[in-house]
Design a protein around this motif. Structure first.
Motif, PDB file in Angstrom:
ATOM      1  N   SER A 112      -4.900  -0.060  -8.509  1.00 46.14           N
ATOM      2  CA  SER A 112      -4.081   1.137  -8.329  1.00 46.14           C
ATOM      3  C   SER A 112      -4.846   2.400  -8.671  1.00 46.14           C
ATOM      4  N   PHE A 115      -7.177   5.133  -5.853  1.00 43.26           N
ATOM      5  CA  PHE A 115      -6.286   5.927  -5.028  1.00 43.26           C
ATOM      6  C   PHE A 115      -6.479   7.392  -5.389  1.00 43.26           C
ATOM      7  N   THR A 184     -11.437  -7.121  -3.452  1.00 43.21           N
ATOM      8  CA  THR A 184     -10.443  -6.582  -2.540  1.00 43.21           C
ATOM      9  C   THR A 184     -10.894  -6.711  -1.099  1.00 43.21           C
ATOM     10  N   LEU A 222       0.757   2.862 -14.768  1.00 42.20           N
ATOM     11  CA  LEU A 222       1.830   2.519 -13.826  1.00 42.20           C
ATOM     12  C   LEU A 222       2.502   1.247 -14.295  1.00 42.20           C
ATOM     13  N   ASN A 223       3.776   1.178 -13.991  1.00 42.32           N
ATOM     14  CA  ASN A 223       4.591   0.085 -14.501  1.00 42.32           C
ATOM     15  C   ASN A 223       5.321  -0.562 -13.318  1.00 42.32           C
ATOM     16  N   PRO A 224       5.056  -1.828 -13.080  1.00 42.64           N
ATOM     17  CA  PRO A 224       5.680  -2.458 -11.912  1.00 42.64           C
ATOM     18  C   PRO A 224       7.208  -2.476 -11.976  1.00 42.64           C
ATOM     19  N   ARG A 265       2.811   3.158   7.173  1.00 45.94           N
ATOM     20  CA  ARG A 265       2.840   1.827   6.547  1.00 45.94           C
ATOM     21  C   ARG A 265       2.063   1.952   5.261  1.00 45.94           C
ATOM     22  N   LEU A 266       2.739   1.747   4.166  1.00 53.49           N
ATOM     23  CA  LEU A 266       2.091   1.866   2.864  1.00 53.49           C
ATOM     24  C   LEU A 266       1.757   0.475   2.360  1.00 53.49           C
ATOM     25  N   ARG A 267       0.546   0.372   1.780  1.00 53.18           N
ATOM     26  CA  ARG A 267       0.171  -0.918   1.201  1.00 53.18           C
ATOM     27  C   ARG A 267      -0.070  -0.737  -0.282  1.00 53.18           C
ATOM     28  N   ASP A 268       0.535  -1.605  -1.036  1.00 52.32           N
ATOM     29  CA  ASP A 268       0.387  -1.559  -2.485  1.00 52.32           C
ATOM     30  C   ASP A 268      -0.975  -2.138  -2.854  1.00 52.32           C
ATOM     31  N   PRO A 269      -1.831  -1.353  -3.506  1.00 48.69           N
ATOM     32  CA  PRO A 269      -3.167  -1.884  -3.821  1.00 48.69           C
ATOM     33  C   PRO A 269      -3.116  -3.044  -4.809  1.00 48.69           C
ATOM     34  N   GLU A 273       1.366  -5.760  -0.970  1.00 45.44           N
ATOM     35  CA  GLU A 273       2.621  -5.711  -0.222  1.00 45.44           C
ATOM     36  C   GLU A 273       2.628  -4.489   0.692  1.00 45.44           C
ATOM     37  N   GLU A 274       3.226  -4.666   1.880  1.00 47.32           N
ATOM     38  CA  GLU A 274       3.271  -3.540   2.811  1.00 47.32           C
ATOM     39  C   GLU A 274       4.706  -3.116   3.042  1.00 47.32           C
ATOM     40  N   VAL A 275       4.935  -1.828   3.035  1.00 50.12           N
ATOM     41  CA  VAL A 275       6.261  -1.336   3.420  1.00 50.12           C
ATOM     42  C   VAL A 275       6.092  -0.310   4.522  1.00 50.12           C
TER      43      VAL A 275
END
Lengths: 334, 298
Positions: A112, A115, A184, A222-224, A265-269, A273-275
């Motif tokens: 994370s 970025f 990665t 950051l906190n999941p 389309r966002l991808r969580d590093p 996960e993609e949203v």
């Protein structure tokens, strides 16, 4: 002239085909970074602080080193009135950190941190801070050690002195970074055993440290699960109880406010996960704002509960100004 | 609805394959993504909308329409017929006062005639001929519906009964040689079917057939009450028209509902490929416009 005959290009260019996978940006060598920081950050800080970094490094401490006789230049509020009354001569109390200090840097290099939408990536900002801190400590002849962690594992550089130590720290962190990027790029999930988290790093250092030290925890915190207390909170509280802990929080403005960029389309590093969301949709923006608010509130509560000092560094800004403000603030509180 | 080239509909199978491929691609990792920390959390709280799929949906619909258009679909539509005129030939002998159809034959016929004309396209000319002992053209063919209603409302009764006079009067009212593209016309005969004139009804029917005029007959009356439907049937059959026996006011309304659909309207088979192509183009522009509007960066 309305119609112009197409003339033949005088210069012919041969373009190499673009590589399919975009290569990670080539970073400068540790020595280059250190030199750049010394020139760009330290010189400017010196201009304001005249090389006196008390406050930034020498926080409030209760470890009494000695009581000695007053010398011109000593602060009046340090006078130990009991001893002065007993001996008839003015004595002042001197604390241990003022003599020598060991600084530990806990550096988060997880996915994370890779970025950034402004000046630099978050991890570059973190490395700039690490380089600056190490250089300052080295200049004062104190010891500095590092614990870096990412998906690729944990790296520990035991405390050492001098500019060589600062270079070694940067070198090790660069190595860890390269490992993480390889993991990665190859899309292989690093094994759970290798994966190191802030929680583990704090636990490790709590076991290692014997004497009271100054500890910088450099992370994006950051906190999941924003509604729950982060897993590292307990470790941080325990550390802050025994040591002088400063939370260096690295953030990017785009994390606080979703960029208005239409459909993305966002991808969580971290999780991969993609949203697929419409960042201009007011409902999405409201949901994100609520998420950010919850996250910030939880982080603030956690850090306050741990009673640590917080230094916030934005990727949009050079680190000089926040560092300076932080130093002055801490010095004023002593 | 039919198709002139139905085998082309098989290309829709290709579309199904394309849809499956699209869904497969949608599920996998995207090649054009943006790294964003905590995107997973955002995915949990962000509202899901069908809006994302709108351009793709519009695209697939457009493709489907275009493919269906290649199969050349046809539609059967009722188009207004260009008639020279419709003549209602109405019996107005004393026998129309009989009450075997409530309230009496005449009133029921008047109501039926008015209802029938209301179903006709407005540009169709309507005339009225009456007959009892002789035939009269009461209203020459006209599009003026008010005049028609007045003519029907003011029917008076006379003596005698010979529907052939009515037929002759109606035939006379219709043009002998209608202009190009205009069909010759239609006669609707309201009668109880008795004829004492000595004319041969079938001869007159043959004359109507020669001129291409259809005679639809409506038998006004009930069996046993001065009513003979055999000749009416024959006349209608001879000219290709229909016969409706009427035993009650209810029957009458059924009859004119049926007749109203046939009269003045003609089923026509039209190819609908053009409309489908237009729809496909509109959907395609919706798809392209929609995706261009919402994708601002990637």
């Amino acid at each position: 002239m309305l119609f112009r005959r197409a003339s033949k290009n005088k210069i012919e260019l041969t373009l190499t085909p673009e590589p399919k996978e975009t290569m990670p940006r080539q970073r400068e060598l540790p020595a280059e970074l250190l030199r750049k920081l010394e020139f760009r950050v330290l010189k400017r800080l010196d201009g304001f602080l005249f090389g006196d970094y008390t406050g930034f490094f020498y926080g409030p401490s209760l470890d009494l080193a000695e009581v000695r006789e007053y010398q011109p230049g000593d602060e009046v509020r340090r006078i130990d009135w009991n001893v002065t009354a007993r001996t008839g001569k003015i004595h002042i109390r001197q604390y241990r950190e003022e003599k020598e200090v060991t600084v530990w840097l806990v550096v988060d290099l997880s996915a994370s941190m890779r970025f950034g939408t402004r000046r630099v990536l978050k991890l570059e900002e973190a490395l700039e801070f690490v380089g600056t801190a190490a250089a300052i400590v080295a200049r004062h002849g104190d010891k500095v050690g590092v614990i870096g962690f990412s998906e690729a594992g944990m790296r520990v550089v035991p405390p050492g002195t001098g500019r060589r130590q600062a270079l070694r720290i940067l070198h090790e962190l660069y190595g860890l970074l390269a490992l993480g990027q390889e993991a990665t790029a190859s899309q292989t999930k690093p094994s759970r055993a290798m994966h190191a988290s802030l929680e583990q790093a704090l636990e490790h250092i709590a076991k290692t440290l014997k004497r009271r030290t100054l500890l910088f925890v450099v992370s994006d915190f950051l906190n999941p699960r924003p509604e729950q207390e982060p897993p590292w909170a307990r470790g941080l509280r325990r550390l802050a109880y025994r040591h002088d802990v400063v939370a260096v929080r690295i953030f990017d403005p785009a994390e606080k406010e979703l960029p208005r960029a239409g459909e993305l389309r966002l991808r969580d590093p971290e999780s991969g996960e993609e949203v697929w969301i419409d960042t201009s949709d007011p409902r999405v923006r409201r949901a994100h704002a609520a998420l950010v608010q919850a996250r910030e509130a939880m982080l603030e509560r956690t850090l306050r509960a741990a009673q640590v000092d917080v230094l916030s560094l934005s990727t949009a800004q050079e680190i000089v100004e926040p560092l300076l403000k932080f130093t002055l603030r801490r010095r004023g509180r002593r | 609805m039919g198709f002139l080239a139905p085998w082309n509909l098989l290309t829709l199978l290709g579309l199904v394959v394309l849809g499956v491929v699209y869904l497969r691609l949608l599920r996998g990792p995207s090649s054009s993504h943006v790294w964003y920390p905590e995107a997973g959390q955002l995915g949990l709280v962000a509202p899901r909308t069908l809006g994302h799929y709108l351009p793709a949906l519009a695209f697939f619909l457009a493709l489907a329409m275009a493919l269906v258009a290649t199969a050349r679909p046809t539609l059967r539509l009722m188009m207004p017929e260009n008639l020279a005129g419709v003549i209602l030939a109405i019996e107005n002998g004393w026998s129309m006062r009989q009450t075997d159809i409530a309230p009496n034959r005449m009133v029921a016929t008047q109501a039926a005639a008015k209802a029938l004309v209301e179903k006709l396209p407005p540009q169709v000319k309507v005339g009225v001929a009456t007959f009892s002992g002789y035939g009269t053209l009461l209203l020459p063919p006209t599009t003026d519906r008010n005049a028609f209603r007045q003519a029907i409302d003011h029917l008076d009764l006379g003596g005698g009964y010979s529907f052939t006079f009515g037929l002759l009067a109606a035939l006379e009212a219709l043009p002998e040689n209608p202009p190009e593209g205009v069909s010759p016309g239609v006669i609707v005969l309201f009668s109880h079917g008795h004829d004492v004139s000595g004319n041969d009804p079938l001869k007159i029917a043959d004359e109507a057939l020669r001129r291409g005029i259809k005679v639809h007959a409506i038998g006004v009356g009930t069996h046993g009450h001065n009513f003979d439907e055999e000749m009416l049937k024959k006349v209608a059959d001879r000219t290709g028209g229909r016969y409706y026996p009427i035993f009650s006011a209810n029957d009458l309304s059924h009859a004119h509902a049926d007749l109203g659909r046939v009269l003045g309207w003609r089923p026509q088979t039209l190819e609908a490929s053009g409309i489908l192509s237009l729809l496909a183009a509109l959907l395609l522009s919706l798809s392209i416009g929609g995706s261009a509007l919402r994708r601002q960066v990637v």
